[in-house]
Design a protein around this motif. Sequence first.
Motif, mmCIF file in Angstrom:
data_model
loop_
_atom_site.group_PDB
_atom_site.id
_atom_site.type_symbol
_atom_site.label_atom_id
_atom_site.label_comp_id
_atom_site.label_asym_id
_atom_site.label_seq_id
_atom_site.Cartn_x
_atom_site.Cartn_y
_atom_site.Cartn_z
ATOM 1 N N LEU A 1 0.829 -1.212 0.000
ATOM 2 C CA LEU A 1 0.000 0.000 0.000
ATOM 3 C C LEU A 1 0.859 1.257 0.000
ATOM 4 O O LEU A 1 0.525 2.250 -0.660
ATOM 5 N N GLN A 2 1.968 1.228 0.749
ATOM 6 C CA GLN A 2 2.866 2.364 0.793
ATOM 7 C C GLN A 2 3.507 2.609 -0.574
ATOM 8 O O GLN A 2 3.618 3.761 -1.026
ATOM 9 N N VAL A 3 3.899 1.525 -1.227
ATOM 10 C CA VAL A 3 4.498 1.647 -2.563
ATOM 11 C C VAL A 3 3.479 2.210 -3.543
ATOM 12 O O VAL A 3 3.791 3.110 -4.345
ATOM 13 N N VAL A 4 2.251 1.690 -3.473
ATOM 14 C CA VAL A 4 1.190 2.179 -4.363
ATOM 15 C C VAL A 4 0.892 3.651 -4.091
ATOM 16 O O VAL A 4 0.723 4.451 -5.020
ATOM 17 N N SER A 5 0.862 4.030 -2.796
ATOM 18 C CA SER A 5 0.592 5.420 -2.435
ATOM 19 C C SER A 5 1.704 6.339 -2.942
ATOM 20 O O SER A 5 1.440 7.406 -3.501
ATOM 21 N N ASN A 6 2.961 5.904 -2.755
ATOM 22 C CA ASN A 6 4.086 6.716 -3.238
ATOM 23 C C ASN A 6 4.067 6.853 -4.753
ATOM 24 O O ASN A 6 4.320 7.928 -5.306
ATOM 25 N N LEU A 7 3.767 5.727 -5.407
ATOM 26 C CA LEU A 7 3.705 5.753 -6.869
ATOM 27 C C LEU A 7 2.576 6.658 -7.351
ATOM 28 O O LEU A 7 2.745 7.422 -8.308
ATOM 29 N N SER A 8 1.438 6.610 -6.666
ATOM 30 C CA SER A 8 0.305 7.473 -7.016
ATOM 31 C C SER A 8 0.658 8.948 -6.828
ATOM 32 O O SER A 8 0.316 9.789 -7.672
ATOM 33 N N ASP A 9 1.358 9.252 -5.716
ATOM 34 C CA ASP A 9 1.775 10.638 -5.476
ATOM 35 C C ASP A 9 2.738 11.121 -6.556
ATOM 36 O O ASP A 9 2.644 12.266 -7.020
ATOM 37 N N ARG A 10 3.658 10.250 -6.948
ATOM 38 C CA ARG A 10 4.618 10.619 -7.984
ATOM 39 C C ARG A 10 3.912 10.867 -9.317
ATOM 40 O O ARG A 10 4.234 11.820 -10.036
ATOM 41 N N ILE A 11 2.962 9.999 -9.639
ATOM 42 C CA ILE A 11 2.212 10.153 -10.891
ATOM 43 C C ILE A 11 1.420 11.455 -10.876
ATOM 44 O O ILE A 11 1.408 12.209 -11.854
ATOM 45 N N GLN A 12 0.766 11.733 -9.739
ATOM 46 C CA GLN A 12 -0.015 12.959 -9.615
ATOM 47 C C GLN A 12 0.872 14.200 -9.721
ATOM 48 O O GLN A 12 0.527 15.179 -10.397
ATOM 49 N N LYS A 13 2.039 14.144 -9.079
ATOM 50 C CA LYS A 13 2.975 15.267 -9.140
ATOM 51 C C LYS A 13 3.494 15.462 -10.559
ATOM 52 O O LYS A 13 3.615 16.597 -11.047
ATOM 53 N N ALA A 14 3.794 14.347 -11.238
ATOM 54 C CA ALA A 14 4.271 14.435 -12.621
ATOM 55 C C ALA A 14 3.184 15.009 -13.531
ATOM 56 O O ALA A 14 3.474 15.818 -14.422
ATOM 57 N N GLU A 15 1.927 14.602 -13.297
ATOM 58 C CA GLU A 15 0.820 15.125 -14.093
ATOM 59 C C GLU A 15 0.635 16.618 -13.858
ATOM 60 O O GLU A 15 0.379 17.378 -14.794
ATOM 61 N N GLU A 16 0.758 17.057 -12.585
ATOM 62 C CA GLU A 16 0.628 18.474 -12.276
ATOM 63 C C GLU A 16 1.754 19.283 -12.920
ATOM 64 O O GLU A 16 1.517 20.383 -13.441
ATOM 65 N N GLU A 17 2.974 18.759 -12.880
ATOM 66 C CA GLU A 17 4.099 19.455 -13.506
ATOM 67 C C GLU A 17 3.932 19.533 -15.018
ATOM 68 O O GLU A 17 4.219 20.570 -15.629
ATOM 69 N N THR A 18 3.447 18.441 -15.602
ATOM 70 C CA THR A 18 3.203 18.438 -17.053
ATOM 71 C C THR A 18 2.113 19.434 -17.414
ATOM 72 O O THR A 18 2.233 20.185 -18.395
ATOM 73 N N ARG A 19 1.056 19.469 -16.614
ATOM 74 C CA ARG A 19 -0.046 20.403 -16.859
ATOM 75 C C ARG A 19 0.416 21.845 -16.669
ATOM 76 O O ARG A 19 0.076 22.739 -17.463
ATOM 77 N N ASN A 20 1.201 22.080 -15.616
ATOM 78 C CA ASN A 20 1.716 23.423 -15.367
ATOM 79 C C ASN A 20 2.632 23.876 -16.504
ATOM 80 O O ASN A 20 2.599 25.038 -16.927
ATOM 81 N N GLU A 21 3.432 22.945 -17.016
ATOM 82 C CA GLU A 21 4.313 23.258 -18.140
ATOM 83 C C GLU A 21 3.502 23.579 -19.388
ATOM 84 O O GLU A 21 3.799 24.540 -20.106
ATOM 85 N N ARG A 22 2.449 22.784 -19.634
ATOM 86 C CA ARG A 22 1.647 22.954 -20.847
ATOM 87 C C ARG A 22 0.781 24.195 -20.799
ATOM 88 O O ARG A 22 0.695 24.948 -21.768
ATOM 89 N N ILE A 23 0.148 24.449 -19.657
ATOM 90 C CA ILE A 23 -0.838 25.536 -19.566
ATOM 91 C C ILE A 23 -0.178 26.871 -19.261
ATOM 92 O O ILE A 23 -0.580 27.901 -19.806
#
Length: 281
Positions: A39-61
């Motif tokens: 669960l911890q690995v999944v949570s960390n991976l989810s946080d990383r994915i969310q952070k990467a998506e936010e950075e990609t969105r911030n870069e694009r927008i």
Amino acid sequence: MMKKLFWLVLSAAILTGQGVIAQETDSQAQSFQKEDSLLQVVSNLSDRIQKAEEETRNERIWKKRAKYFNIGYITSQTLTDKLDDEAEWKNDFGVSLTFGKTYYLHKKPLLNMIKFGIDATWFELSYAKYSEPDVFAETGSYTRAYNDYSSDYDDYYEEDIDLGIHQIDASMHVGPSVTVNPVGDLKVAAYFHYVPTYSMVVIDDSFGHGYVSNFAFGASVAYKAISVGIEHRWAKKATYNGLSFDEEGMDYDAPDFEDAIESDKWKMKSKSFRVFLSFRY
């Protein structure tokens, strides 16, 4: 003998049962630990994915859309003589080119959709062509310039060179802006700018120039790299040096007559409205 054997067997069974229970308990503990780790690995991976998506969105927008290049069409622009309100020029057409960048004041958007910034237009060049005021075109006389516009004095003055009436402005902008990104790649912005301007006016064979403090507010709607907008601009005082005057057509009783004749400065006020197509990059 049988009694001893019974107790021996019973003790062995109890010990074996305790061992089995202990093993099951250890197995359950290890299973829980594995589940927690997973669960911890999944949570960390989810946080990383969310952070990467936010950075990609911030870069694009935001980051990739901070600079702008505008092509404007001036639908309405006027120059009005401050000594004679009837002397008002209206433009036939006008165009402008604008280069600049928005510097956002915070990295993360407020409410995940709003950013405040400072717009810095490094350079803008605009051109407008005017017609003479209708009242003077009809009567054939003018109050401040154009000796050739006074029909009563055609025999006494040589006709001026008719280059028409033109205005060229070179300016910069600076001012606050707010941008809202309600959904997807759609953005809505509004701004207020101070626009220091070096303005040049050609009236037939007369050339005037001067510094003008303009102010502007506008709004735009953007989708990805394409934006459309509107802007209203005005200046309460525009002083042009070098323009010539026609004493023959002036009102000698005007309180500022002597100052106008003795000085080569022509005081005006202006306002304009324009629409623009913008490319954000």
